[in-house]
Design a protein around this motif. Structure first.
Motif, PDB file in Angstrom:
ATOM      1  N   THR A 201      -8.680   1.033  -6.873  1.00 41.57           N
ATOM      2  CA  THR A 201      -7.662   0.073  -7.656  1.00 41.57           C
ATOM      3  C   THR A 201      -6.794   1.061  -8.334  1.00 41.57           C
ATOM      4  OG1 THR A 201      -7.703  -1.735  -9.169  1.00 41.57           O
ATOM      5  CG2 THR A 201      -9.652  -0.224  -9.177  1.00 41.57           C
TER       6      THR A 201
ATOM      7  N   VAL B  98      -2.706  -5.689  -5.262  1.00 42.40           N
ATOM      8  CA  VAL B  98      -3.760  -5.999  -4.607  1.00 42.40           C
ATOM      9  C   VAL B  98      -4.503  -4.356  -4.531  1.00 42.40           C
ATOM     10  CG1 VAL B  98      -5.272  -6.888  -2.574  1.00 42.40           C
ATOM     11  CG2 VAL B  98      -3.229  -8.270  -3.314  1.00 42.40           C
TER      12      VAL B  98
ATOM     13  N   TYR C  74       2.139   4.074  -8.136  1.00 42.82           N
ATOM     14  CA  TYR C  74       2.335   2.782  -7.561  1.00 42.82           C
ATOM     15  C   TYR C  74       1.315   1.879  -8.326  1.00 42.82           C
ATOM     16  CZ  TYR C  74       4.002   4.799  -3.549  1.00 42.82           C
ATOM     17  OH  TYR C  74       4.942   5.639  -2.533  1.00 42.82           O
TER      18      TYR C  74
ATOM     19  N   VAL D 143     -11.315   8.359  11.633  1.00 45.56           N
ATOM     20  CA  VAL D 143      -9.955   7.942  11.255  1.00 45.56           C
ATOM     21  C   VAL D 143      -9.445   8.666  10.225  1.00 45.56           C
ATOM     22  CG1 VAL D 143     -10.986   6.224   9.284  1.00 45.56           C
ATOM     23  CG2 VAL D 143      -8.867   5.671  10.434  1.00 45.56           C
ATOM     24  N   LEU D 144     -10.467   9.305   9.354  1.00 45.04           N
ATOM     25  CA  LEU D 144      -9.899  10.148   8.122  1.00 45.04           C
ATOM     26  C   LEU D 144      -9.489  11.344   8.934  1.00 45.04           C
ATOM     27  CD1 LEU D 144     -12.530   9.673   5.210  1.00 45.04           C
ATOM     28  CD2 LEU D 144     -10.287   8.843   5.654  1.00 45.04           C
TER      29      LEU D 144
ATOM     30  N   ALA E 180       0.776  -1.146  -0.071  1.00 47.06           N
ATOM     31  CA  ALA E 180       0.040  -0.070   0.072  1.00 47.06           C
ATOM     32  C   ALA E 180       0.960   1.105   0.064  1.00 47.06           C
ATOM     33  CB  ALA E 180      -0.828   0.095   0.936  1.00 47.06           C
TER      34      ALA E 180
HETATM   35  C1  HEC Z   1      -5.550  -4.468   2.816  1.00 46.76           C
HETATM   36  C2  HEC Z   1      -4.760  -3.351   2.572  1.00 46.76           C
HETATM   37  C3  HEC Z   1      -5.219  -2.010   2.981  1.00 46.76           C
HETATM   38  C4  HEC Z   1      -6.209  -1.550   4.035  1.00 46.76           C
HETATM   39  C5  HEC Z   1      -6.493  -2.256   5.277  1.00 46.76           C
HETATM   40  C6  HEC Z   1      -6.350  -0.203   3.829  1.00 46.76           C
HETATM   41  N1  HEC Z   1      -5.631   0.413   2.651  1.00 46.76           N
HETATM   42 FE1  HEC Z   1      -5.788   2.240   1.833  1.00 46.76          FE
HETATM   43  N2  HEC Z   1      -4.908   1.595   0.358  1.00 46.76           N
HETATM   44  C7  HEC Z   1      -4.547   0.298   0.084  1.00 46.76           C
HETATM   45  C8  HEC Z   1      -3.865   0.258  -1.335  1.00 46.76           C
HETATM   46  C9  HEC Z   1      -3.461  -1.074  -1.984  1.00 46.76           C
HETATM   47  C10 HEC Z   1      -4.079   1.540  -1.940  1.00 46.76           C
HETATM   48  C11 HEC Z   1      -3.820   2.153  -3.357  1.00 46.76           C
HETATM   49  C12 HEC Z   1      -4.814   1.350  -4.220  1.00 46.76           C
HETATM   50  C13 HEC Z   1      -4.157   0.813  -5.630  1.00 46.76           C
HETATM   51  O1  HEC Z   1      -3.221   1.546  -6.136  1.00 46.76           O
HETATM   52  O2  HEC Z   1      -4.766  -0.074  -6.101  1.00 46.76           O
HETATM   53  C14 HEC Z   1      -4.597   2.286  -0.993  1.00 46.76           C
HETATM   54  C15 HEC Z   1      -5.048   3.648  -1.131  1.00 46.76           C
HETATM   55  C16 HEC Z   1      -5.230   4.482  -0.003  1.00 46.76           C
HETATM   56  C17 HEC Z   1      -5.330   5.934  -0.092  1.00 46.76           C
HETATM   57  C18 HEC Z   1      -5.217   6.753  -1.282  1.00 46.76           C
HETATM   58  C19 HEC Z   1      -3.599   6.753  -1.539  1.00 46.76           C
HETATM   59  C20 HEC Z   1      -2.753   7.461  -0.610  1.00 46.76           C
HETATM   60  O3  HEC Z   1      -1.542   6.824  -0.230  1.00 46.76           O
HETATM   61  O4  HEC Z   1      -3.016   8.512   0.092  1.00 46.76           O
HETATM   62  C21 HEC Z   1      -5.833   6.258   1.200  1.00 46.76           C
HETATM   63  C22 HEC Z   1      -6.092   7.862   1.545  1.00 46.76           C
HETATM   64  C23 HEC Z   1      -6.030   5.159   2.087  1.00 46.76           C
HETATM   65  N3  HEC Z   1      -5.657   4.256   1.020  1.00 46.76           N
HETATM   66  C24 HEC Z   1      -6.556   5.243   3.265  1.00 46.76           C
HETATM   67  C25 HEC Z   1      -6.878   4.107   4.002  1.00 46.76           C
HETATM   68  C26 HEC Z   1      -7.416   3.984   5.402  1.00 46.76           C
HETATM   69  C27 HEC Z   1      -7.859   5.297   6.118  1.00 46.76           C
HETATM   70  C28 HEC Z   1      -7.445   2.859   5.601  1.00 46.76           C
HETATM   71  C29 HEC Z   1      -8.068   2.385   7.074  1.00 46.76           C
HETATM   72  C30 HEC Z   1      -9.286   2.865   7.258  1.00 46.76           C
HETATM   73  C31 HEC Z   1      -7.051   1.965   4.860  1.00 46.76           C
HETATM   74  N4  HEC Z   1      -6.423   2.888   3.760  1.00 46.76           N
HETATM   75  C32 HEC Z   1      -7.041   0.735   4.755  1.00 46.76           C
HETATM   76  C33 HEC Z   1      -4.411  -0.935   0.848  1.00 46.76           C
HETATM   77  C34 HEC Z   1      -5.108  -0.832   2.136  1.00 46.76           C
END
Ligand code: HEC
Length: 261
Positions: A180, A194, A190, A210-211, A155
């Protein structure tokens, strides 16, 4: 003739004996009647029965006033309740069966234009919301790292991310629909194996907190997110995961040579 009844002494004794028994019984009855009466009037059974009558009467009165009209209107009211009161889960699309006509209709429906009230970026962050968000971040930290630096191959970082500091609309929709790749975060592209799955099971308050937490941690500084803002986007739950082109541009997505994957 019976010799016993002919005996005057016998007849005399029988007469008085009978009379005494009669009076003794009468006196006993007179003594017992008030006792039995009193006992009956304040017995537990009697009181309970009286209470039942009272409760039933109150219930009937309450029902009659709730229906406000003839019994026929009951059907009208129940019908209206059924038509207008869709369960919250259905209304919010949280329980849509994948592949069902509703799900297909949702996937192809254009996104509604949602406008939300902005929050003053200078307004202080509520410490209680910040703490709640910190606790909620447990959900995210396996992928985005305890310090928000991201995990290579899993991530992207949230620390100093143009998306995290950008419009809240993007962040809320990412939570509700998932995201995605490919995705450029702060100049780095990136392409992760997944995608991020939707986290729509969280409540409006949990997403807002959380945000708010990630927007004010890991070196980020931005306005708080409110549950009302999150709620405004609930209609998008069930739609396919977002891609970068679905997001509001942040003006900081220019791609540079990947160096962090
Ligand atoms: C299972 C893994 C996973 C979890 C759990 C997860 N994320 Fe993500 N997140 C990702 C991935 C992978 C991307 C990038 C999407 C892509 O490129 O396919 C992403 C992208 C993001 C982004 C936009 C890109 C960035 O880095 O700024 C934000 C904001 C974000 N996630 C916030 C959260 C928050 C808040 C949580 C918890 C509530 C969370 N995510 C939980 C995997 C995860």
């Amino acid at each position: 003739m019976d010799t016993v009844s002919d005996n005057p002494l016998r007849r005399f004794t029988s007469f008085w004996l009978g009379l005494s028994i009669f009076f003794a019984f009468a006196i006993l009855c007179v003594l017992l009647v008030p006792f039995l009466k009193g006992k009956k009037s304040d017995s537990a059974d009697g009181a309970a029965a009286a209470k039942r009558v009272e409760i039933r009467k109150a219930m009937e009165e309450a029902q009659a006033s709730a229906l406000k009209g003839s019994p026929e209107t009951v059907f009208g009211q129940v019908g209206n309740d059924l038509l207008t009161g869709r369960p919250e889960a259905v209304r919010d699309n949280a329980q849509v069966v994948p592949g069902s006509p509703t799900a297909v209709a949702l996937q192809s429906a254009p996104d509604e234009v949602v406008t939300i009230a902005k929050v003053d970026p200078e307004a202080p962050i509520d410490p209680a919301v910040f703490e709640a968000g910190k606790a909620q971040y447990i959900l995210c930290q396996a992928c985005h790292g305890v310090t928000g630096d991201g995990v290579p191959g899993l991530a992207p970082p949230l620390a100093n991310s143009n998306w995290v500091g950008g419009p809240v609309e993007n962040l809320i929709r990412i939570q509700l629909r998932g995201l995605t790749g490919p995705l450029t975060v702060s100049g780095t592209k990136y392409e992760l194996p997944v995608p991020m799955v939707a986290q729509a099971f969280q409540t409006d308050e949990q997403i807002a907190s959380v945000l708010t937490y990630v927007r004010n941690s890991f070196g980020n500084k931005a306005s708080a997110v409110t549950p009302e803002q999150v709620k405004a986007f609930r209609g998008e739950v069930g739609k396919p995961a977002l891609t970068e082109k679905d997001l509001i541009p942040t003006g900081d997505t220019a791609e540079v040579t990947p160096n962090d994957q």
